[in-house]
Design an enzyme around this catalytic site. Structure first.
Site, mmCIF file in Angstrom:
data_model
loop_
_atom_site.group_PDB
_atom_site.id
_atom_site.type_symbol
_atom_site.label_atom_id
_atom_site.label_comp_id
_atom_site.label_asym_id
_atom_site.label_seq_id
_atom_site.Cartn_x
_atom_site.Cartn_y
_atom_site.Cartn_z
ATOM 1 N N ASP A 39 0.937 -1.117 0.050
ATOM 2 C CA ASP A 39 -0.080 0.010 0.244
ATOM 3 C C ASP A 39 1.044 1.250 -0.134
ATOM 4 O OD1 ASP A 39 -1.869 2.012 0.350
ATOM 5 O OD2 ASP A 39 -2.145 1.479 2.530
ATOM 6 N N SER A 117 -12.341 -14.639 13.036
ATOM 7 C CA SER A 117 -12.213 -15.481 12.320
ATOM 8 C C SER A 117 -13.255 -16.051 11.397
ATOM 9 C CB SER A 117 -11.271 -16.779 12.672
ATOM 10 O OG SER A 117 -12.018 -17.541 13.632
HETATM 11 CA CA CA Z 1 -3.059 2.160 -1.473
#
Ligand code: CA
Ligand code: CA
Length: 416
Positions: A39, A117
């Protein structure tokens, strides 16, 4: 060899689930991040699928611009698809761009799921049972590790994979309004419970000026799943942790958002359904649970336990915590979102499933004997959607009358 390999996989997998349910580890200390690893612009959406990327959160079409990510409103004067929903540009005439024309007044919203989960659709691939050893299959194994044994793209809340067949909450919401394309975030983490709600709000990619959300708070069992009854989350702790999460959420969510809180599961279904049955490894599930207990890897010592009175006490405490959640929903008001409560619908789902002549074991993951199966995810999605449609239709927003135009102009909106 096959049997030993699978035992090793089970132990590794349950280490991920049990570490936090039994211990005091906090997210981020387990070696798995809560945000996407790839990212570059730091907007918490990724162009890649694994490592908490686009299988968890809608795909980022420009990872070098933090002002391009799902959930935003498109820049009104720009030509670009800032919110990654595949709708952008200008028609040949008129003074509104396509996003304004087709989406601005459509009451669009994104799905955000907070949970554990079960939220993230934990699963050990059953196909591994057919494989002899793992020597030539490390590729598969690392792919599953890369996903933390989770398959959020197949989950009841944010699933979009082919297997979901359009039946997740996100896919239904997308079908209702195509402007919602790619606007989903699954923040579920293995082993997380009420006290991790605040942490998950912290890593939610949303700001008050963005599109509103339809949020789900679904910590369905890890406050109960402990080594012993004494270690379960107390009523006071649970209440404070949920309240802290909701307060954090109110600071971050856009006005007009909606949040559905889901109660805890009655985990007795697991033992009652499976204990006498044969696990694919050739032992009974009751023996598997004991084997995991002996290794200190039982993901739920209070429910996966041969002692009926312990299982009953665990369920009684789960019911109390669900009562607290319901009470919070009924008595608290928040500035930026409406709240609703729904019991975890496993009893309703099971009742209908059995009445249709089907096997209740199909609702539980066969390899781990603990998590909901993909089939159960689809039924949970259907039940939850119908519940909202009947009781809180405003949570879902209106059908976009311009869906046909969007489809004609933008096709599959760049897929997922
Ligand atoms: Ca991004
Ligand atoms: Ca757009």
């Amino acid at each position: 060899m096959k049997r030993i390999s699978l035992f090793i996989i089970l132990i590794i997998a349950f280490s991920l689930v049990a570490q936090e349910t039994n211990g005091e580890t906090i997210p981020g200390e387990r070696g798995f991040p809560l945000k996407p690893i790839l990212d570059l612009d730091g907007d918490m959406h990724s162009p890649s699928n694994g490592f908490r990327g686009a299988n968890w959160r809608g795909k980022d079409i420009n990872d070098l611009d933090s002002q391009t990510r799902p959930g935003l409103f498109d820049n009104p004067i720009g030509l670009l698809d800032n919110n990654c929903n595949g709708i952008f540009g200008w028609p040949s005439h008129g003074n509104e761009n396509y996003e304004d024309l087709l989406c601005k007044n459509s009451d669009a919203r994104g799905v955000v799921a907070f949970g554990d989960s079960a939220t993230a659709a934990f699963s050990i691939p059953v196909e591994w049972l057919q494989k002899v050893g793992l020597s030539e299959k490390y590729g598969d194994f690392f792919d599953v590790l890369r996903h933390e044994f989770d398959w959020p793209h197949k989950s009841w809340s944010t699933g979009f994979a082919d297997e979901v067949q359009g039946e997740s909450i996100y896919m239904r919401l997308r079908q209702r309004n195509l402007c919602n394309h790619r606007d989903y975030q699954n923040l579920g983490v293995n082993g997380n419970r009420a006290r991790h709600f605040v942490d998950q709000v912290d890593v939610m990619a949303r700001a008050p000026q963005d599109k509103p959300v339809l949020g789900f708070v679904a910590y369905i069992g890890n406050d109960i799943c402990k080594k012993s009854l004494e270690k379960m989350t107390s009523e006071e702790e649970y209440r404070n942790q949920i309240l802290a999460g909701l307060e954090a959420l109110d600071k971050k969510l856009p006005a007009g958002s909606k949040v559905l809180c889901v109660g805890l599961v009655d985990g007795r279904i697991l033992w009652n359904t499976l204990n006498d049955r044969q696990h694919p490894l050739g032992i009974k599930y009751s023996e598997l649970y004991q084997f995991l207990t002996d290794l200190d890897k039982n993901p739920c010592g209070t429910w996966l336990n041969k002692d009926e009175s312990i299982r009953d006490q665990a369920s009684a405490h789960a019911a109390k915590l669900s009562g607290i959640l319901k009470n919070i929903v009924e008595t608290r008001k928040y500035q930026n979102f409406d709240l609703a409560y729904m019991d975890f619908p496993i009893d309703k789902i099971l009742e209908e499933w059995v009445a249709a002549g089907k096997d209740p074991a199909d609702l539980i993951e066969p390899v781990d004997g603990f998590h909901p199966s993909i089939q159960a995810h689809r039924l949970q999605s259907e039940y939850t959607w119908n519940y909202l449609l009947e009781n809180h239709p405003d949570f879902l927003g209106p059908v976009n009358p311009r869906n046909n135009e969007i489809q004609a102009l933008f096709g599959n909106q760049r897929g997922h």
